[in-house]
Design a protein around this motif. Structure first.
Motif, PDB file in Angstrom:
ATOM      1  N   LEU A 157      31.050  43.539  38.868  1.00 22.68           N
ATOM      2  CA  LEU A 157      32.180  42.756  38.358  1.00 22.68           C
ATOM      3  C   LEU A 157      32.743  41.860  39.461  1.00 22.68           C
ATOM      4  O   LEU A 157      32.982  40.667  39.246  1.00 22.68           O
ATOM      5  N   GLU A 158      32.932  42.424  40.637  1.00 24.87           N
ATOM      6  CA  GLU A 158      33.420  41.630  41.778  1.00 24.87           C
ATOM      7  C   GLU A 158      32.469  40.482  42.077  1.00 24.87           C
ATOM      8  O   GLU A 158      32.903  39.346  42.286  1.00 24.87           O
ATOM      9  N   ALA A 159      31.167  40.749  42.089  1.00 25.11           N
ATOM     10  CA  ALA A 159      30.182  39.701  42.366  1.00 25.11           C
ATOM     11  C   ALA A 159      30.238  38.595  41.310  1.00 25.11           C
ATOM     12  O   ALA A 159      30.167  37.408  41.641  1.00 25.11           O
ATOM     13  N   ALA A 160      30.380  38.976  40.042  1.00 23.98           N
ATOM     14  CA  ALA A 160      30.463  37.977  38.967  1.00 23.98           C
ATOM     15  C   ALA A 160      31.714  37.130  39.119  1.00 23.98           C
ATOM     16  O   ALA A 160      31.673  35.908  38.939  1.00 23.98           O
ATOM     17  N   MET A 161      32.826  37.770  39.458  1.00 24.17           N
ATOM     18  CA  MET A 161      34.072  37.018  39.631  1.00 24.17           C
ATOM     19  C   MET A 161      33.999  36.099  40.857  1.00 24.17           C
ATOM     20  O   MET A 161      34.519  34.990  40.830  1.00 24.17           O
ATOM     21  N   LYS A 162      33.347  36.547  41.909  1.00 25.21           N
ATOM     22  CA  LYS A 162      33.165  35.693  43.085  1.00 25.21           C
ATOM     23  C   LYS A 162      32.302  34.487  42.725  1.00 25.21           C
ATOM     24  O   LYS A 162      32.609  33.361  43.117  1.00 25.21           O
ATOM     25  N   ALA A 163      31.230  34.725  41.978  1.00 29.40           N
ATOM     26  CA  ALA A 163      30.334  33.634  41.580  1.00 29.40           C
ATOM     27  C   ALA A 163      31.066  32.601  40.722  1.00 29.40           C
ATOM     28  O   ALA A 163      30.761  31.412  40.783  1.00 29.40           O
ATOM     29  N   ALA A 164      32.045  33.066  39.928  1.00 29.85           N
ATOM     30  CA  ALA A 164      32.824  32.168  39.068  1.00 29.85           C
ATOM     31  C   ALA A 164      34.067  31.630  39.771  1.00 29.85           C
ATOM     32  O   ALA A 164      34.898  30.972  39.154  1.00 29.85           O
ATOM     33  N   ASN A 165      34.201  31.922  41.064  1.00 30.66           N
ATOM     34  CA  ASN A 165      35.345  31.475  41.864  1.00 30.66           C
ATOM     35  C   ASN A 165      36.671  32.009  41.315  1.00 30.66           C
ATOM     36  O   ASN A 165      37.677  31.301  41.276  1.00 30.66           O
ATOM     37  N   LEU A 166      36.661  33.269  40.890  1.00 27.14           N
ATOM     38  CA  LEU A 166      37.866  33.903  40.344  1.00 27.14           C
ATOM     39  C   LEU A 166      38.389  35.040  41.229  1.00 27.14           C
ATOM     40  O   LEU A 166      39.398  35.652  40.896  1.00 27.14           O
ATOM     41  N   TRP A 167      37.707  35.334  42.317  1.00 23.81           N
ATOM     42  CA  TRP A 167      38.077  36.482  43.143  1.00 23.81           C
ATOM     43  C   TRP A 167      39.083  36.115  44.233  1.00 23.81           C
ATOM     44  O   TRP A 167      39.924  36.914  44.598  1.00 23.81           O
ATOM     45  N   ARG A 168      38.996  34.902  44.752  1.00 28.76           N
ATOM     46  CA  ARG A 168      39.882  34.472  45.840  1.00 28.76           C
ATOM     47  C   ARG A 168      41.212  34.034  45.254  1.00 28.76           C
ATOM     48  O   ARG A 168      41.400  32.879  44.891  1.00 28.76           O
ATOM     49  N   VAL A 169      42.109  34.978  45.129  1.00 31.46           N
ATOM     50  CA  VAL A 169      43.440  34.727  44.574  1.00 31.46           C
ATOM     51  C   VAL A 169      44.470  35.277  45.548  1.00 31.46           C
ATOM     52  O   VAL A 169      44.193  36.214  46.288  1.00 31.46           O
ATOM     53  N   PRO A 170      45.664  34.698  45.570  1.00 31.59           N
ATOM     54  CA  PRO A 170      46.686  35.201  46.488  1.00 31.59           C
ATOM     55  C   PRO A 170      47.127  36.617  46.113  1.00 31.59           C
ATOM     56  O   PRO A 170      47.163  36.978  44.936  1.00 31.59           O
ATOM     57  N   THR A 171      47.443  37.387  47.133  1.00 28.95           N
ATOM     58  CA  THR A 171      47.965  38.731  46.905  1.00 28.95           C
ATOM     59  C   THR A 171      49.353  38.615  46.279  1.00 28.95           C
ATOM     60  O   THR A 171      50.208  37.894  46.805  1.00 28.95           O
ATOM     61  N   PRO A 172      49.585  39.306  45.152  1.00 32.14           N
ATOM     62  CA  PRO A 172      50.913  39.233  44.516  1.00 32.14           C
ATOM     63  C   PRO A 172      51.990  39.889  45.388  1.00 32.14           C
ATOM     64  O   PRO A 172      51.692  40.775  46.198  1.00 32.14           O
ATOM     65  N   ASP A 173      53.218  39.454  45.193  1.00 35.06           N
ATOM     66  CA  ASP A 173      54.346  40.102  45.857  1.00 35.06           C
ATOM     67  C   ASP A 173      54.421  41.558  45.396  1.00 35.06           C
ATOM     68  O   ASP A 173      54.004  41.888  44.283  1.00 35.06           O
ATOM     69  N   ALA A 174      54.998  42.407  46.217  1.00 39.23           N
ATOM     70  CA  ALA A 174      55.114  43.827  45.879  1.00 39.23           C
ATOM     71  C   ALA A 174      55.846  44.037  44.551  1.00 39.23           C
ATOM     72  O   ALA A 174      55.506  44.936  43.782  1.00 39.23           O
ATOM     73  N   THR A 175      56.815  43.197  44.257  1.00 33.40           N
ATOM     74  CA  THR A 175      57.568  43.349  43.011  1.00 33.40           C
ATOM     75  C   THR A 175      56.704  43.076  41.776  1.00 33.40           C
ATOM     76  O   THR A 175      56.988  43.596  40.699  1.00 33.40           O
ATOM     77  N   ALA A 176      55.644  42.300  41.929  1.00 31.30           N
ATOM     78  CA  ALA A 176      54.765  41.976  40.794  1.00 31.30           C
ATOM     79  C   ALA A 176      54.081  43.217  40.242  1.00 31.30           C
ATOM     80  O   ALA A 176      53.764  43.286  39.054  1.00 31.30           O
ATOM     81  N   PHE A 177      53.886  44.214  41.086  1.00 29.32           N
ATOM     82  CA  PHE A 177      53.207  45.440  40.662  1.00 29.32           C
ATOM     83  C   PHE A 177      54.096  46.333  39.806  1.00 29.32           C
ATOM     84  O   PHE A 177      53.613  47.269  39.188  1.00 29.32           O
ATOM     85  N   ALA A 178      55.373  46.050  39.749  1.00 29.22           N
ATOM     86  CA  ALA A 178      56.310  46.862  38.971  1.00 29.22           C
ATOM     87  C   ALA A 178      56.389  46.425  37.513  1.00 29.22           C
ATOM     88  O   ALA A 178      57.152  46.998  36.735  1.00 29.22           O
ATOM     89  N   SER A 179      55.597  45.463  37.121  1.00 26.94           N
ATOM     90  CA  SER A 179      55.616  44.962  35.740  1.00 26.94           C
ATOM     91  C   SER A 179      55.297  46.069  34.754  1.00 26.94           C
ATOM     92  O   SER A 179      54.500  46.964  35.022  1.00 26.94           O
ATOM     93  N   HIS A 180      55.926  45.990  33.582  1.00 28.14           N
ATOM     94  CA  HIS A 180      55.654  46.947  32.505  1.00 28.14           C
ATOM     95  C   HIS A 180      54.867  46.291  31.379  1.00 28.14           C
ATOM     96  O   HIS A 180      54.618  46.909  30.350  1.00 28.14           O
ATOM     97  N   GLU A 181      54.489  45.036  31.572  1.00 33.25           N
ATOM     98  CA  GLU A 181      53.740  44.290  30.559  1.00 33.25           C
ATOM     99  C   GLU A 181      52.242  44.554  30.716  1.00 33.25           C
ATOM    100  O   GLU A 181      51.769  44.795  31.829  1.00 33.25           O
ATOM    101  N   PRO A 182      51.485  44.493  29.614  1.00 28.12           N
ATOM    102  CA  PRO A 182      50.035  44.649  29.729  1.00 28.12           C
ATOM    103  C   PRO A 182      49.454  43.603  30.684  1.00 28.12           C
ATOM    104  O   PRO A 182      49.870  42.443  30.674  1.00 28.12           O
ATOM    105  N   PHE A 183      48.537  44.031  31.520  1.00 24.33           N
ATOM    106  CA  PHE A 183      47.858  43.167  32.493  1.00 24.33           C
ATOM    107  C   PHE A 183      48.843  42.502  33.468  1.00 24.33           C
ATOM    108  O   PHE A 183      48.492  41.506  34.096  1.00 24.33           O
ATOM    109  N   CYS A 184      50.047  43.011  33.590  1.00 24.36           N
ATOM    110  CA  CYS A 184      51.088  42.403  34.443  1.00 24.36           C
ATOM    111  C   CYS A 184      51.212  40.914  34.133  1.00 24.36           C
ATOM    112  O   CYS A 184      51.422  40.083  35.019  1.00 24.36           O
ATOM    113  N   ILE A 185      51.081  40.571  32.869  1.00 24.68           N
ATOM    114  CA  ILE A 185      51.011  39.173  32.430  1.00 24.68           C
ATOM    115  C   ILE A 185      52.252  38.367  32.841  1.00 24.68           C
ATOM    116  O   ILE A 185      52.169  37.155  33.016  1.00 24.68           O
TER     117      ILE A 185
END
Length: 110
Positions: free
Chosen positions: A14-42
């Motif tokens: 999965l990681e390799a496929a996302m890298k090939a599609a240029n979807l893996w290099r994304v900024p690290t979210p702020d710590a508060t982003a991980f506290a989301s209660h929404e599906p997929f932290c949308i």
């Protein structure tokens, strides 16, 4: 090969496929982003951020601990919709969605 080893292999694919599609290099979210209660932290992350920093991280931890699998995993449809919306090349869409389908199936079937 155990199901946990199969999952780790599928996550690397999965990681390799996302890298090939240029979807893996994304900024690290702020710590508060991980506290989301929404599906997929949308409300706090892009879908690729959630995949890299939440989904893959949690499933890798589960596999390393040889912990029980979640009852159901259905991320492939959400990723397919995201890729269409973002106008990702069809060949990359196919690779990424297939990788997600494999992970979904491994988790759900076990």
């Amino acid at each position: 090969m155990s199901v946990h080893q199969q999952l780790q292999t599928a996550l690397l694919e999965l990681e390799a496929a996302m890298k090939a599609a240029n979807l893996w290099r994304v900024p690290t979210p702020d710590a508060t982003a991980f506290a989301s209660h929404e599906p997929f932290c949308i409300d706090t992350m892009s879908l690729p951020q959630w995949v890299r920093f939440v989904f893959v991280a949690r499933l890798n931890a589960l596999a390393e601990a040889k912990a029980p699998m979640p009852a159901k995993c259905e991320v492939a449809p959400a990723m397919a919709a995201y890729l269409i919306q973002e106008k990702v090349r069809p060949s990359d869409q196919w690779l990424v969605v297939r990788a997600f389908e494999k992970v979904d199936q491994l988790v759900t079937d076990n």
